[in-house]
Scaffold this motif. Structure first.
Motif, mmCIF file in Angstrom:
data_model
loop_
_atom_site.group_PDB
_atom_site.id
_atom_site.type_symbol
_atom_site.label_atom_id
_atom_site.label_comp_id
_atom_site.label_asym_id
_atom_site.label_seq_id
_atom_site.Cartn_x
_atom_site.Cartn_y
_atom_site.Cartn_z
ATOM 1 N N LEU A 266 43.209 7.286 45.869
ATOM 2 C CA LEU A 266 44.149 7.796 46.859
ATOM 3 C C LEU A 266 45.315 6.820 46.915
ATOM 4 O O LEU A 266 45.109 5.618 47.131
ATOM 5 N N LEU A 267 46.508 7.349 46.688
ATOM 6 C CA LEU A 267 47.713 6.514 46.696
ATOM 7 C C LEU A 267 48.603 6.941 47.859
ATOM 8 O O LEU A 267 49.261 7.982 47.793
ATOM 9 N N PRO A 268 48.636 6.173 48.951
ATOM 10 C CA PRO A 268 49.466 6.552 50.094
ATOM 11 C C PRO A 268 50.930 6.223 49.866
ATOM 12 O O PRO A 268 51.271 5.332 49.079
ATOM 13 N N ALA A 269 51.797 6.932 50.566
ATOM 14 C CA ALA A 269 53.221 6.614 50.493
ATOM 15 C C ALA A 269 53.484 5.237 51.078
ATOM 16 O O ALA A 269 54.413 4.546 50.651
ATOM 17 N N THR B 247 47.605 19.506 55.121
ATOM 18 C CA THR B 247 48.571 20.328 54.392
ATOM 19 C C THR B 247 48.588 19.866 52.935
ATOM 20 O O THR B 247 48.672 18.668 52.656
ATOM 21 N N ILE B 248 48.506 20.821 52.034
ATOM 22 C CA ILE B 248 48.501 20.500 50.611
ATOM 23 C C ILE B 248 49.933 20.528 50.071
ATOM 24 O O ILE B 248 50.671 21.493 50.289
ATOM 25 N N VAL C 168 48.755 16.055 51.896
ATOM 26 C CA VAL C 168 48.017 15.531 50.748
ATOM 27 C C VAL C 168 48.592 16.113 49.458
ATOM 28 O O VAL C 168 48.583 17.328 49.249
ATOM 29 N N MET C 169 49.105 15.230 48.606
ATOM 30 C CA MET C 169 49.672 15.649 47.325
ATOM 31 C C MET C 169 48.563 15.751 46.279
ATOM 32 O O MET C 169 47.733 14.849 46.136
ATOM 33 N N LEU C 170 48.572 16.854 45.546
ATOM 34 C CA LEU C 170 47.642 16.995 44.433
ATOM 35 C C LEU C 170 48.263 17.869 43.356
ATOM 36 O O LEU C 170 49.155 18.679 43.611
ATOM 37 N N ASP C 171 47.788 17.676 42.144
ATOM 38 C CA ASP C 171 48.248 18.452 41.000
ATOM 39 C C ASP C 171 47.301 19.632 40.828
ATOM 40 O O ASP C 171 46.123 19.443 40.485
ATOM 41 N N PRO C 172 47.758 20.860 41.075
ATOM 42 C CA PRO C 172 46.837 22.006 41.042
ATOM 43 C C PRO C 172 46.263 22.288 39.665
ATOM 44 O O PRO C 172 45.236 22.962 39.540
ATOM 45 N N ASP C 173 46.909 21.761 38.622
ATOM 46 C CA ASP C 173 46.414 21.991 37.267
ATOM 47 C C ASP C 173 45.392 20.954 36.829
ATOM 48 O O ASP C 173 44.776 21.099 35.767
ATOM 49 N N TRP C 174 45.205 19.899 37.632
ATOM 50 C CA TRP C 174 44.293 18.828 37.244
ATOM 51 C C TRP C 174 43.314 18.436 38.346
ATOM 52 O O TRP C 174 42.435 17.597 38.106
ATOM 53 N N ALA D 11 58.916 10.656 48.405
ATOM 54 C CA ALA D 11 60.042 11.543 48.100
ATOM 55 C C ALA D 11 59.606 12.997 47.992
ATOM 56 O O ALA D 11 60.402 13.912 48.238
ATOM 57 N N ALA D 12 58.339 13.213 47.628
ATOM 58 C CA ALA D 12 57.821 14.579 47.523
ATOM 59 C C ALA D 12 57.396 15.139 48.877
ATOM 60 O O ALA D 12 56.933 16.280 48.960
ATOM 61 N N GLY D 13 57.560 14.350 49.936
ATOM 62 C CA GLY D 13 57.212 14.811 51.268
ATOM 63 C C GLY D 13 55.736 14.728 51.576
ATOM 64 O O GLY D 13 55.234 15.437 52.452
ATOM 65 N N ALA D 14 55.012 13.864 50.861
ATOM 66 C CA ALA D 14 53.577 13.726 51.061
ATOM 67 C C ALA D 14 53.253 12.386 51.709
ATOM 68 O O ALA D 14 54.020 11.421 51.616
ATOM 69 N N ASP D 15 52.093 12.342 52.364
ATOM 70 C CA ASP D 15 51.614 11.087 52.946
ATOM 71 C C ASP D 15 50.719 10.326 51.977
ATOM 72 O O ASP D 15 50.634 9.096 52.032
ATOM 73 N N VAL D 16 50.042 11.056 51.100
ATOM 74 C CA VAL D 16 49.107 10.431 50.182
ATOM 75 C C VAL D 16 48.930 11.329 48.972
ATOM 76 O O VAL D 16 48.971 12.561 49.088
#
Length: 604
Positions: free
Chosen positions: A228-231, A299-300, A278-284, A192-197
């Motif tokens: 790594l958690l893929p969609a 793409t981040i 690639v989805m990541l939390d920039p604060d963590w 839903a966030a538009g990420a692959d993983v």
């Protein structure tokens, strides 16, 4: 004993270690280096092998960063540690700075020379932090330089080996949801966030998602690992194979692939080459992970760790477990309070003896897995240090006519506890009773708050401070932090604090712990854990309102309460709370403790 009282903090080593680091930096052509308290997971809990800040400076707090330049150095800590840092660090070598009032980036902007090269380890700094540092260096005409090998490690001769604590399964009766179910619904959020993983870097997120617990750090059952958690498809867990028994490996292999941690960056680079989002939390998330994806062409997608909020909202099994754990813990803590009240007048107790006794009472439950943090056992002026840690060198005898503060918690398989009580020893000065009552008013204000959906911790935080502010006082820590389910005693994203921007939701557990601290004299804190309940109608109102349910069950010292400072409603809350403590805890303790408890919870 789960708690050690030995201390290897030696401020006298700071000068030599800083000199060794400077020599290493000079050999690498660097004019300075950043030494954060964090490890590659960016969390609060780090193993000894990653305690670079403590090794260099002696500072043992849970948050901070040092900056070592060729001619000067500074260490930045928040308001919890402003006293502690001066006791543990050679301030002639490292200038103490307030992390909030003087952020490192602002300080660097002012002190870096044009052309200077400031080194940093990209595995130990988050994406967000690196942006701030790059901006500061650019403003100063300096350069932020990523290093491949940390120079601290090159001069740290006796560095401990990384931990290989055994991983255990967390049963469904306590987790309330199977790992496959969790993976499916979190993967939907990734899509839903538009990420692959999604890249998961926080061990407590991974522990919750896969229903496992570990033993890699003190007091918190964390398996240090990445995932790594893929969609779509199977997740990958990056963990040292030595931590896995055959049965645990078989369990994990049913729904995920297992790989060595050293393969994380190359796998992320491969995702980048494939053009994945690639989805990541920039604060963590460490900058090294973002660079691996970005430099390979990926793409981040920057967003919060997708596990944080689901983990924070406890299900019915976790809530039932929390209630059971707190009732058990409340009985143990009440036995301790009765013991303390008797023994403090019969023998000469010190801070260590008290901490040992409390752990003993919890151990007698037969269910204690660990303590949830080092017990803050603080007599007199030590109580004015919010995160004081007693050692054999610092332990004080408990003086008469004073306050004693004890902040502690336990890890049970069904729940994590955290409680603070401030106790009268003899005849306490009236000023200290007044301070205690003002803190109690703030505690009651949070405990009795009604609030609509969408309310944040920042909106509630003022309630805890109102009475203190009116008297010209305040405290320099948040009012409340989130708490995990047999996980971290400090859990996000929920918090009650000036910076608490996340809406509070039913099922979240938070601490309620206002305080007051007078340096060199005394400290006061009153802490219960609170469960956010489902919103319900309010008589005569037109909106449903959430409320808190106190999970913690132990008496609040009535000898310190100035009744005239409490409103009738506040007196009613205190009497009602104590009646509940007596009714629920009373049947679980021995007759002598029961007799003490009846007096300790008497109506006022």
């Amino acid at each position: 004993m789960f708690q050690s009282f030995d201390s290897d903090n030696d401020p006298t080593k700071g000068a030599a270690r800083a000199a060794s680091l400077r020599a290493e930096l000079a050999a690498r052509g660097l004019d300075g280096f950043l030494v954060p308290r964090a490890d590659a997971h960016q969390g609060e809990y780090v193993p000894p092998s990653e305690a670079r800040l403590q090794w260099l400076t002696g500072f043992a707090g849970s948050a901070g960063i040092a900056v070592v330049l060729s001619a000067r150095a500074a260490i930045f800590v928040d308001g919890r540690y402003t006293i502690q840092v001066r006791e543990q660090v050679d301030t002639d070598v490292f200038e103490p700075k307030h992390l909030i009032e003087t952020p490192p980036a602002e300080w660097l902007k002012a002190v870096l020379n044009p052309g200077a090269k400031l080194g940093f380890d990209p595995t130990l700094h988050t994406v967000s932090a690196v942006r701030r540092l790059e901006k500061a260096c650019k403003a100063a005409g300096a350069e932020l330089v990523a290093v491949e090998n940390n120079p601290i490690d090159a001069v740290w001769e006796d560095r401990p080996q990384p931990p290989v604590g055994a991983v255990a399964l967390h049963p469904l009766e306590f987790s309330g949801e199977g790992a496959s179910s969790k993976i499916t619904r979190i993967a939907e959020d990734v899509a839903a966030a538009g990420a692959d993983v999604a890249v998961l870097t926080q061990p407590d997120s991974i522990a919750w998602l896969f229903n496992i617990r570990g033993s890699d750090v003190e007091h918190t059952p964390l398996p240090l690992s990445f995932a790594l958690l893929p969609a779509e498809g199977r997740p990958t867990l990056f963990i040292d194979a030595r931590k896995l028994t055959n049965s645990v490996r078989d369990y994990l292999s049913a729904f995920c692939d297992i790989s060595a941690p050293e393969g994380l960056l190359s796998d992320i680079a491969e995702l980048g080459k494939q053009g994945r989002r690639v989805m990541l939390d920039p604060d963590w998330t460490g900058e090294a992970i973002a660079r691996a994806a970005r430099q390979a062409g990926g793409t981040i997608v920057e967003t919060a760790d997708p596990v944080l909020l689901p983990k924070a909202i406890k299900n019915e099994a976790e809530i039932d477990g929390a209630r059971s754990a707190h009732l058990r813990d409340g009985a143990a803590f009440t036995r301790f309070l009765a013991w303390f009240d008797r023994m403090v007048h019969e023998v000469e107790l010190d801070e260590i003896a008290v901490a040992e006794a409390l752990e003993g009472f919890r151990g007698e439950t037969g269910r204690l897995k660990e303590i949830s943090f080092d017990t803050i056992s603080a007599a007199g002026p030590h109580a004015a240090i919010p995160h004081y840690r007693v050692s054999r060198q610092s332990s004080l005898k408990i003086p008469g006519n004073s306050l004693f503060l004890i902040d502690s918690g336990a890890q049970y398989e069904d729940g994590t506890t955290d409680i603070t009580r401030t106790i009268a020893v003899g005849d306490v000065p009236e000023e200290q009773k007044r301070h205690f009552t003002l803190v109690l008013k703030g505690h009651i204000a949070i405990a009795t708050a009604l609030f609509p959906a969408g309310t944040t911790g920042a909106q509630l935080d003022t309630l805890a401070r109102h009475a203190l502010w009116a008297a010209g006082y305040d405290f320099d820590h948040g009012t409340g932090h989130g708490v995990g389910s047999y996980l971290s005693v400090h859990e996000g994203p929920q918090r009650i604090a000036k910076t608490g921007t996340v809406p509070l939701k039913a099922g979240m557990i938070l601490s309620n712990e206002p305080g007051y601290y007078k340096t060199g004299s005394h400290g006061i804190r009153i802490e219960n854990l609170e469960l956010v309940r489902e919103a319900v109608p309010v008589k005569g109102g037109d909106r449903n309102m959430h409320r808190f349910e106190a999970l913690t069950l132990a008496p609040i010292d009535l000898r310190l309460v100035v009744k005239d400072l409490l409103s009738p409603a506040e007196v009613d809350w205190l009497n009602t709370y104590h009646a509940r403590v007596l009714a629920e805890v009373g049947p679980l303790v021995d007759s002598g403790t029961r007799e003490w408890l009846e007096q300790a919870t008497r109506p006022i």
